[in-house]
Design an enzyme around this catalytic site. Structure first.
Site, short mmCIF file in Angstrom:
data_model
loop_
_atom_site.label_atom_id
_atom_site.label_comp_id
_atom_site.label_asym_id
_atom_site.label_seq_id
_atom_site.Cartn_x
_atom_site.Cartn_y
_atom_site.Cartn_z
N GLU B 227 -1.23 -6.55 2.26
CA GLU B 227 -0.40 -5.36 2.46
C GLU B 227 -1.39 -4.20 2.42
OE1 GLU B 227 0.66 -2.08 1.81
OE2 GLU B 227 1.65 -2.58 -0.10
N CYS B 264 1.36 3.26 -1.19
CA CYS B 264 1.39 2.66 0.16
C CYS B 264 2.47 3.32 1.00
CB CYS B 264 1.75 1.18 0.10
SG CYS B 264 0.78 0.23 -1.03
#
Lengths: 489, 489
Positions: B227, B264
């Site tokens: 990720e 993120c």
């Protein structure tokens, strides 16, 4: 007639597949299932021309092809029925608290257009209208299929049936793109195209691995599921052959030569222990294989590879012939069974290479420990089979534990050939049998390869996909606030 | 104290992880869940030393760390509870007909030992004892975790808690291996080891892509879920700002600077149309960002990268400053918002690069069509947010349809920061936000990354895994002969 499409033609087809994909994303689960049933009807309606064409192109017996066609139709129908239940959308709703905790809803949607490469050995079930195409469309993905050079006319008839089904349903033809060309560049153009979001392949290790490498190394890496076959070892536990040698030899040879040995699940390796009546068993194997007639393989390339792989095996020190089938015609495959000691096998990697065709290798082990040593060096397999008693499982736990880490399907008795199209089927396995052990290419679960989740946070109900709306119009099972339910919310 | 393990030490730990994996394969689902609850208890029992250590190492506020610790404990508990339901084993039984149709049973098991690389920005929830570790163990996989160089002492405290939990449960320590070393070689040794069967990573694009490349190019390719973050665009539809500019600017700036922009899901791009009261809105943004104090980032490397990325952005033609936060201290991150026209953005790829930190870029579009043009060139994102009315969705269908193909989570209003640990959460998205859009790293569904199916054909009941036995001792939901049921068979 062989057609080699230009790069421009291929690109136009791929770009068009985006329209087909968007269409499939718009229609509901129930509509997608209905579409698949119509495609199934169209395939079923294909007449003897299909069977004759496939027979001419593949040399497969007519009766087998009739059966394979029925299996193909069943794949479309059973996948459609599975999809309709909503099982693969995995709808989850967390309702939140109207304040800090958001209302979040997730389901699985199609990943995007999928490039599919069929196999030569199943011109129906693993090719143009095969399981990969059915599962991609079931997942809501359009397909760009590359015509199989081994059976182009069969491919074209199948493609026509799919397109007829699409048209009859009212779907655009772009749901199913059809690319023609035999060069590696055609495959590469297809897999490298940014519109393509996943790839499925069934065939050789060389072909599958090449596509995998292209897929994972492109600018935007994509998942490539390649099913590349294996040697499917059969382990005969001590004592099993006693009084059983003849029956088991007949059964084994039948599996080895089934479909001229051209199955991914063909048993290529047979492991026995020396204490057993091995010499008797070898005589029985020899007797059984001697009765096998030679047969035409799928195409000249496969015959050539088979002959080469066989002679490579024969050339290895310590490999001896147990028995061979008839060799009555030119350019056919002659069935054969060889033997070697486990020590020889452990020393020489060539012995664990797949010989695609009706050949198998008997490995004589000193004892179960040596059998386990062979198992330990084997690469990932689609299947492993144990000819054993329940007592054997108790006694040889470590053998079974290791086997579970090395294969996709474990058989207790029986033979690995015969892959049923059911929920519980796993047709896959650790590398190099496939490129991703987490997925299957047979059974409705095959659709999972082509779906990805998306979450909607605080999204207005009327704009949510039907699968996630409060009223649950599709009446599917969902997880709402940690509980499985088919209720509306 | 920084420790750099030798290649031999790492290999010994990895080989040991096989024992831990075999142990997890032997125990039942219920036992695995119980083990996870004990690990959760041990993490919960860690005292202020943990918070203080993490604060010292990461500069994250104590209150935030207390919250993150609770979240981490919750991850272990909620994943354990989810696993116990049997949802992830996906047990399927086809009973066959006792003759031609075999009795086949399939479930998902652990894929093998998993190498995990934590993130610097969540020293608890996405690091040593984070979601990746919890989901891998939940899947039945042992873990080899690489200590995070940004917070080694925190990592060690967490590792100790995990091992204490394992010991208290009676599990071998090899369920959780702990590798120390900051060099690239350490990561490479880990990912290349043949015992490792999957990799999970959270962090930068550079780091994640490098591990992905190693994983897919090794002799036996393995799945690597990385990720890697994204710029999480927020689209403001026409009319939305009217009467709403001040409130929305405040909300947006708060999300941009939350956790010093080190998420993120930090919103890096804000798209508006010129017809709107954009000048007012810019003044509000400027007013809001000016009030933001400078703050220490996670470590010196991130601060340096942030300053560089910011100045690279500023250097681009057509990028102007809207407002900047305070710059009171040395070596801190100064928050900022810039603006550029959509035309500028479309011409220059630099503008779509992630600036990891409290900086965001406002893009002024001539109209919604130009907004759509920007959306079309954006790479895959974890999230996309729409500040819009329900009417907007009706009017701009194509905008929403494109967005659905480009992200993992779609928000209607709100801000993308804040990733809830629930079933419906998808924390993932198309490349380059992750390396595989089919999986999430947050929520119990994260365990799916580490499971693979195995089928048992005609296998004696008493030797089947509990999940597949006739009597259904775990009372899980299964599909038997095409029907979902919790009944025994």
């Amino acid at each position: 007639m062989h057609i080699e499409m230009s790069s421009e033609q291929i690109q136009a087809i791929v770009e068009d597949s985006l329209i087909g994909y968007q269409y499939l994303q718009r229609i509901s689960l129930a509509e997608r299932a209905a579409l698949m049933h119509i495609v199934a009807d169209e395939i079923e309606a294909l007449d003897d021309e299909l069977i004759q064409t496939a027979h001419d192109e593949s040399a497969l017996p007519m009766a087998r092809l009739v059966g394979e066609k029925a299996r193909t139709v069943n794949q479309w129908r059973s996948y459609a029925n599975a999809i309709k239940t909503g099982i693969y959308v995995e709808a989850r709703i967390d309702t939140g608290d109207g304040a800090a905790k958001a209302n979040i809803r997730k389901y699985n949607k199609g990943i995007g257009p999928v490039a599919i490469f069929g196999a030569s050995n199943f011109p129906f079930a693993f090719s143009t209208a095969g399981g990969d195409t059915a599962s991609a469309i079931g997942a809501g993905c359009s397909v760009v299929f590359k015509e199989h050079p081994g059976h182009p006319k069969t491919s074209q008839l199948m493609a026509k049936a799919i397109v007829q089904g699409l048209t009859r349903f009212g779907a655009p033809e772009s749901v199913f793109g059809y690319v023609q060309g035999g060069s590696h560049e055609v495959g590469e153009t297809l897999v490298k195209h940014p519109v393509i979001k996943a790839v499925a392949f069934t065939g050789s290790f060389g072909g599958g691995k090449a596509l995998y490498d292209i897929g994972v190394c492109r600018e935007e890496p994509i998942p490539v599921f390649a099913e590349m076959g294996s040697i499917n070892p059969v382990f005969v536990l001590p004592g099993y052959l006693k009084g059983n040698a003849a029956r088991f030899a007949t059964q084994y040879v039948a599996s080895v030569v089934l479909g001229v040995g051209q199955f991914c699940t063909n048993p290529g390796l047979l492991l026995v222990v020396k204490d057993d009546p091995v010499e008797d068993f070898k005589r029985e194997l020899s007797a059984a294989i001697t009765q096998v007639g030679d047969a035409k393989m799928l195409h000249a390339g496969i015959t050539k590879s088979y002959i080469e792989a066989k002679s490579r095996l024969v050339d290895q020190t310590g490999v001896t012939l147990i028995g061979e089938g008839a060799a009555a015609q030119e350019n056919t495959a002659v069935a054969a069974i060889y033997s070697a000691s486990a020590a020889t096998f452990l020393e020489n990697n060539v012995l664990s290479e797949e010989v695609f065709g009706p050949t198998s290798l008997l490995i004589e082990c000193e004892n179960v420990e040596e059998m386990e040593a062979v198992l330990k060096v084997l690469p990932g397999q689609l299947t492993m089979t144990f000819a054993a008693t329940e007592d054997d499982i108790k006694q040889h736990t470590s053998l079974f534990n290791i086997a579970q880490e090395k294969c996709g399907r474990l058989l207790f008795g029986g033979m690995p050939t015969g892959v049923e199209v059911v929920y519980a089927m796993h047709h896959g396995g650790p590398y190099p049998s496939t490129t991703d052990s987490r997925f299957t290419s047979v059974g409705p679960d095959a659709v999972k390869r082509f779906m990805r989740p998306i979450s909607y946070q605080n999204w207005p109900n009327e704009f949510l996909p039907l699968e996630l709306r409060d009223e649950n119009p599709l009446q599917i099972e969902r997880i709402i606030d940690n509980r499985r339910t088919t209720a509306s919310h």
